[in-house]
Design a protein around this motif. Structure first.
Motif, mmCIF file in Angstrom:
data_model
loop_
_atom_site.group_PDB
_atom_site.id
_atom_site.type_symbol
_atom_site.label_atom_id
_atom_site.label_comp_id
_atom_site.label_asym_id
_atom_site.label_seq_id
_atom_site.Cartn_x
_atom_site.Cartn_y
_atom_site.Cartn_z
ATOM 1 N N GLU A 769 7.077 -21.364 -35.259
ATOM 2 C CA GLU A 769 7.011 -20.362 -34.208
ATOM 3 C C GLU A 769 5.719 -20.491 -33.427
ATOM 4 O O GLU A 769 4.656 -20.742 -34.008
ATOM 5 N N LEU A 794 11.745 -16.951 -22.325
ATOM 6 C CA LEU A 794 11.367 -17.574 -23.590
ATOM 7 C C LEU A 794 12.397 -18.636 -24.002
ATOM 8 O O LEU A 794 12.031 -19.719 -24.479
ATOM 9 N N LYS A 795 13.673 -18.314 -23.788
ATOM 10 C CA LYS A 795 14.706 -19.296 -24.124
ATOM 11 C C LYS A 795 14.620 -20.514 -23.221
ATOM 12 O O LYS A 795 14.873 -21.636 -23.659
ATOM 13 N N GLN A 798 11.820 -22.528 -24.611
ATOM 14 C CA GLN A 798 12.239 -23.127 -25.874
ATOM 15 C C GLN A 798 13.192 -24.292 -25.649
ATOM 16 O O GLN A 798 13.055 -25.355 -26.282
ATOM 17 N N GLN A 799 14.133 -24.115 -24.724
ATOM 18 C CA GLN A 799 15.079 -25.196 -24.443
ATOM 19 C C GLN A 799 14.376 -26.385 -23.808
ATOM 20 O O GLN A 799 14.721 -27.541 -24.086
ATOM 21 N N THR A 802 12.737 -28.172 -26.668
ATOM 22 C CA THR A 802 13.758 -28.743 -27.554
ATOM 23 C C THR A 802 14.381 -29.987 -26.937
ATOM 24 O O THR A 802 14.667 -30.968 -27.648
ATOM 25 N N ASN A 810 12.736 -27.243 -35.435
ATOM 26 C CA ASN A 810 13.374 -25.929 -35.418
ATOM 27 C C ASN A 810 12.351 -24.933 -34.868
ATOM 28 O O ASN A 810 11.636 -24.269 -35.609
ATOM 29 N N LEU A 811 12.265 -24.854 -33.528
ATOM 30 C CA LEU A 811 11.192 -24.133 -32.856
ATOM 31 C C LEU A 811 11.699 -22.815 -32.302
ATOM 32 O O LEU A 811 12.819 -22.717 -31.800
ATOM 33 N N ARG A 812 10.857 -21.795 -32.393
ATOM 34 C CA ARG A 812 11.114 -20.515 -31.733
ATOM 35 C C ARG A 812 9.900 -20.162 -30.888
ATOM 36 O O ARG A 812 8.762 -20.201 -31.370
ATOM 37 N N VAL A 813 10.167 -19.825 -29.630
ATOM 38 C CA VAL A 813 9.111 -19.396 -28.718
ATOM 39 C C VAL A 813 9.176 -17.880 -28.617
ATOM 40 O O VAL A 813 10.231 -17.323 -28.273
#
Length: 932
Positions: A769, A794-795, A798-799, A802, A810-813
């Motif tokens: 994260e 944020l998505k 993240q995309q 990615t 396996n990332l979360r922003v």
């Protein structure tokens, strides 16, 4: 390679060379008495003094020894090759970046403007072609600044007159309405724009203000049209109890509230005699007075009115026509039956209100008080020959409309009888006919007896009684009153109710007609995108007198991406579009947007902060997070508008791009265009950027060379986010205890042993994260103290990462996880210090240090912890604070010492502290003890 500073191959200065030369010659003998350093550095000269002389050679005294002058001249000559050598890194980088890689500085980016065009009176429509040039003057070098229209535009005289919205509230079970723009009443949107569906408090004339939508009925009652009819009581019968209803009556441009009472299934409203109901100006298509019944709750069911009864007390609108032909209000006529009435003498009663009451049951009560009537009429007429008056009751009136058909006028002694009429009114009938009975008041007998001389002293003959009104009370009621019920809508009325389960925006337009194209330009910013079918467009139509909202999706073109960005749209107004309906205010055509279905906008918390928390603690932490603004920020809406782009941006002076082009700069075309009357630029320009500088170009290219567009490590991820998302100020990586590698390792299945051909599996429960901090001034949340980016943004980030990383990542922003920390402190100060002022100053110091984004400053990089010492260090910087006596973080009474210890240092790895300070509470500042 990636440093913005130029690499210096040889950074040695003249002083450095002199010092090195001195150290070198000190080791070489000149003779038996001294070394070479004493030859070059004598006569009081040192490396420092010689270096200073060379820097100011023009003012040197000229007494320098030859060997010293030679040394300085030699070193000065060596400056040239040193400078040439130092150009090698830059020339090498330039050769590699531009010669080998072929990368160049980014060219200037053309800015855009929005233009609103108006045709002249000779053109109802005008086709403006794509590419038409508009002038914005010249730049600082005299080069024309022109803008090219981005798309063809079909313009007309259409203008927007209304913007309204509705927002259902499921918590309060109400619907909130707001008129954002109404040209007719002078309401205009707030300067700087407004958040759609946000609360509007109004307060001044012309400002938008929220109203709660009324849920109820309009009752159109023609029988209320008569003016001056006296006090009226309306009795409304419902099919169920109308608890909570209020009522008001239309009086032209006003609505008069009515006093109401409810009993069972009936509601009684009182209209004072001074009220003169008229058709409401608000509903232009209604021609009769209206009773508006409403409540503010949006209940699923609404009691219906089944019957209306009107009772008029002291009716002033009832007129009488006597047998003598005298006409006037009953209260002003003395002799109902005329002078010296005969048997069968008639009088008629009428009212203009009865003309509008066809088919309704009229009940009229006439209660007279007769002036000078003898108490015993039998005795009064006792000396009349063949006395026909056997008592007070022989004087009667007859009428088909009397309830008893024939009624005595007088009761015993001084009592008078009321006349009660009942009749079902027919079309055009508004009169009641009343006749005197068979026995009149004996005027003819009196005259005959008097003439015949049959009067004696012991039998005096009293004159006949002439019935004269001293006072009269006239009241009537109309039962089964004809009324037309309509369901009350937020901006109109209809035969049936309409439920509002989603927000609605209404747009009103004038100066156009069906078949014309309506071109719109939206200036809008949407933090949370709508789903592909999240907006529903409709237009108001009417066919065969039936008004309804019809879908507009097939006729609509929209390049705003469902309100995701600024852009234009166009629609051809359908042939059945209507501007005179009951659903909305008349005089304009209406479009509406509904549904407003959002994509996911839930706040996410870091896994490492929640994995060890109970469900209750997780809810507490979640409650600290700001909600995302769900609806767009609305800057404006214009008809006949389109964007235009700067022509030949590379030739425009860089100063043009320093600030947005001011609104109003573009006001004409480069070459006159036939039929075009006016050109307006309502908004400043946007999107322009000057050509990239060499330094910025080298920095950008160097970073690209380092990561090559791939997210191979943490440094690459940070650089890619910062470079491609200008709304991100800082990227915060996980703390060291959870920063255990960028990618999730491959692990072979347990059944495969160590086989080299075994398929790897992913450890899906390990998540990396990162936290992104917005630039100062950017906030897509509802709390100004807790700025965040929207989940959609944020998505997107993240995309973006990615797509450039290994599939093992396996990332979360995430947004910052805000922690509300209650800070309490005590400080020692001198007696002369104003404690209240100091309290405010200390709290402000803490906010500026730990929450700098509140003042529009860039946010400092958060640390790993917040400790009591951090707070103390800031407090002690104030000059009036002698020392800090106590600081507590999240101190709660009745906690154990172990619980309190955990607040001495609060971890903030992926969190941002939101301090809760005692600014609005009195905190005692203890005074220091006096020292002797």
């Amino acid at each position: 390679m990636t440093s913005p500073e130029e690499f210096i191959y040889d950074n040695r200065s003249l002083l450095t060379h002199l010092q090195n030369f001195q150290a070198y010659t000190r080791a070489i003998p000149f003779n038996d008495l001294k070394n070479w350093d004493e030859v070059f550095f004598n006569d009081g000269q040192t490396p420092q003094s010689l270096a200073a002389l060379l820097e100011q050679a023009a003012s040197a005294p000229g007494t320098l020894q030859p060997q010293q002058a030679f040394l300085l001249a030699f070193l000065k000559m060596m400056e040239t090759p040193r400078r040439l050598m130092n150009t090698l890194p830059a020339r090498h980088r330039d050769l590699y970046f531009r010669g080998v890689l072929g990368v160049k500085p980014l060219p200037a980016a053309a800015d855009q403007v929005m233009l609103q065009l108006t045709p002249d009176e000779q053109h109802q429509t005008l086709n403006v072609p794509e590419g038409l040039l508009f002038s914005a003057g010249q730049d600082s070098a005299g080069v024309p600044v022109n803008y090219r229209l981005d798309a063809p535009l079909l313009i007309n005289h259409a203008r927007i007159t209304d913007i309204r919205w509705l927002l259902p509230d499921t918590v309060t079970n109400t619907v909130r309405a707001c008129t954002l723009l109404d040209v007719a009443t002078g309401i205009t949107p707030p300067a700087g724009g407004v958040r759609l569906f946000s609360p509007q408090l109004g307060g001044k004339r012309g400002q938008p203000q929220d109203e709660t939508v009324r849920n109820g009925w309009l009752l159109v009652i023609a029988a209320l049209q008569a003016a001056g009819a006296g006090q009226r009581k309306l009795t409304l019968t419902f099919d169920s109890s109308p608890v909570g209803f209020k009522a008001e009556v239309s009086i032209g441009t006003k609505w008069q509230p009515l006093l109401c009472s409810v009993s069972g299934n009936t509601l009684t409203a009182t209209l004072e005699a001074s009220l003169s109901p008229e058709a409401p100006a608000e509903y232009a298509l209604l021609t009769d007075p209206v009773i508006r019944l409403y409540q503010e709750k949006s209940n699923a069911t609404l009691p219906k009115v089944t019957a209306v009864e009107i009772t008029v007390v002291n009716a002033a609108d009832v007129t009488v026509t006597t047998a003598d032909g005298v006409s006037g209000p009953v209260q002003q006529v003395n002799y109902l039956f005329g002078m010296a009435p005969k048997a069968g003498s008639p009088f008629t009663l009428s009212s203009p209100a009865w003309r509008n009451a066809s088919g309704q049951t009229l009940t009229l009560t006439l209660t007279p008080k007769w002036q000078g009537r003898p108490a015993d009429l039998k005795a009064w007429y006792a000396n009349y020959p063949n006395n026909p008056v056997s008592g007070n009751g022989v004087f009667k009136v007859k009428s088909e409309d009397l309830v008893q058909k024939e009624v005595s006028l007088f009761g015993e002694r001084q009592s008078d009888n009321a006349l009660i009429f009942s009749r079902t009114l027919k079309e055009g009938e508004n009169t009641l006919v009343v006749n005197l009975g068979a026995i009149d008041f004996q005027h003819a007998l009196y005259e005959k007896t008097f003439k015949e001389g049959n009067i004696t002293e012991n039998k005096p003959l009293n004159p006949p009684y002439d019935p004269r009104l001293e006072d009269v009370d006239v009241s009537y009621s109309l039962a089964d009153v004809a009324f037309t019920p309509y369901a009350l809508l937020p901006y109109g009325y209809a035969e049936s109710r309409e439920e509002f389960a989603s927000p609605h925006v209404y747009l009103g337009f004038t100066d156009m007609h069906p078949g014309q194209q309506l071109s719109l330009y939206w200036s809008i910013e949407t933090p949370v995108p709508f789903t592909p079918d999240g907006l529903e467009w409709e237009y108001l139509s009417q066919t065969n007198g039936v008004a309804e909202w019809k879908a507009l999706s097939k006729q609509l073109s929209d390049n705003t991406g469902n309100f995701a960005r600024n852009g234009s749209g166009a629609v051809t107004l359908p042939a059945d579009a209507a501007h005179e309906t009951t659903l909305m205010p008349t005089g304009r055509y209406w479009l509406r947007v509904s549904k407003f279905e959002l994509t996911d906008h839930q706040v996410q918390l870091p896994v490492y902060m929640t994995q060890d928390l109970t469900a209750t603690d997780q809810q507490k932490l979640l409650a600290m997070q700001p909600n995302v603004e769900p609806y767009p920020w609305f800057n404006g809406l214009w008809t006949n508008a389109q964007s235009a782009t700067l022509v030949d941006a590379a030739s425009i002076a860089p100063e043009h791009f320093a600030t947005p082009l001011p609104a109003g700069t573009v006001s004409s075309t480069v070459v006159p265009f036939n039929g075009l009357l006016a050109v307006l630029q309502p908004l400043p320009g946007w999107g322009g950027k000057a050509q990239e500088s060499d330094a910025a170009s080298m920095q950008r290219i160097a970073e690209q060379v380092m990561h090559r567009g791939r997210a191979s490590n943490w440094r690459d991820i940070v650089q890619l986010i910062i470079a491609n998302f200008p709304d991100v100020h800082h990227v915060r990586l996980p703390g060291m205890k959870i920063l255990d590698g960028l990618y999730i390792p491959k692990v072979p299945p347990a059944s495969s042993g160590t086989s080299a051909t075994a398929e790897p599996v992913f450890v899906t429960d390990r998540v990396q994260e990162i936290m992104v901090i917005p630039q100062a001034g950017i906030n897509q949340g509802q709390d100004p103290h807790k700025p965040i980016l929207s989940p959609a943004r944020l998505k997107e980030i993240q995309q973006f990462i990615t797509d450039r990383a290994s599939p093992w990542l396996n990332l979360r922003v995430l947004n910052p996880c805000y922690l509300d920390v209650v800070v309490k402190y005590d400080v020692a100060v001198d007696e002369h210090v104003n404690q209240a002022n100091l309290q405010s100053q200390l709290d402000e110091m803490l906010r500026q240090h730990f929450m700098p984004w509140l003042n529009g400053q860039q946010r400092v990089q958060p640390g790993d912890t917040l400790t009591i010492n951090d707070i103390m260090q800031v407090l002690q910087q104030h000059p009036d604070v002698r020392y800090v006596t106590d600081v507590t973080l999240n101190d709660v009474k009745n906690e154990t010492q172990a619980d309190k210890d955990k607040y001495q240092a609060i971890e903030t790895t992926l969190a941002v502290i939101n301090l809760k300070l005692p600014s609005d509470a009195s905190v005692g500042l203890p005074q220091p003890e006096e020292t002797v």
